[in-house]
Design an enzyme around this catalytic site. Sequence first.
Site, short mmCIF file in Angstrom:
data_model
loop_
_atom_site.label_atom_id
_atom_site.label_comp_id
_atom_site.label_asym_id
_atom_site.label_seq_id
_atom_site.Cartn_x
_atom_site.Cartn_y
_atom_site.Cartn_z
N TYR A 1 0.84 -1.21 0.00
CA TYR A 1 0.00 0.00 0.00
C TYR A 1 0.87 1.26 0.00
CZ TYR A 1 -4.39 2.52 0.71
OH TYR A 1 -5.49 3.34 0.55
N LYS B 1 -3.74 8.29 3.34
CA LYS B 1 -5.07 7.97 3.86
C LYS B 1 -5.16 8.24 5.37
CE LYS B 1 -7.39 6.46 0.23
NZ LYS B 1 -8.63 7.10 -0.26
#
Length: 257
Positions: A157, A164
């Site tokens: 990720y 995020k």
Amino acid sequence: MTSSFLQGKKGLVIGIANDQSIAYGCAKAFRQQGAELAVTYLNEKARPHVQPLAEELGAEIFAPCNVSHPGELEGVFEAIEARWGKLDFLLHSIAFCPMDDLHGRVVDSSAEGFKTAMDVSCHSFIRMAKLAEPLMAEGGSLLAVSYYGAEKVVSHYNVMGPVKAALETTGRYLAAELGPQQIRVNILSPGPIMTRAASGIGHFDELMHHAEEHTPVRHLADINDVGHAAAFLASDAARSISATTFYIDGGYHAISG
């Protein structure tokens, strides 16, 4: 359409790319519950994929919106003010990171790539909130989409994890600042869902398989599951829910390993 809990509400959905998009799942749920929608598309290349969906949803406003292009986001809100004079809820479901930075280590991320990812994926939500505030004189609901990688390190990720995480923290600060105007801010955090955006993450199919095996309910959420949660959070039934990261992942976030 029968009367339902979003009847009379006006909502903006930003982030539909195709019929596999989380934003589309949410838009369907909003519409099923009676909301009138404004829908955006990224650019002319994306338009043929989004326009049929907007027509299916009966979108009253359909406009281009690339948040990296000056004036496009403002143009969407100008159209909303001219057509409706108000806004009850919005969904921010966009994210972007240059591929080299997305596939590389966080420690190797470029300043420009990190800045781009943060601007599109996080700061654009702040800009939307600022533009929505004067249209939500009677209160409203702001929603953005995150992922578990904001909270825990998820392999591959990479730089989107810190981005995020910033989005989730931003949501809490916006909730505190806009709460006195009865504007609620919540973050949707689905488990892994194979969308076009997710396909750019390395080994995403392995991540989905791992999540499915370790999720308490033994199945992954889909875009319709996220939509049901989003529709609830946009409704008056959720008027006391704000500053919350709302997991739609079958309980996966609670499991270690």
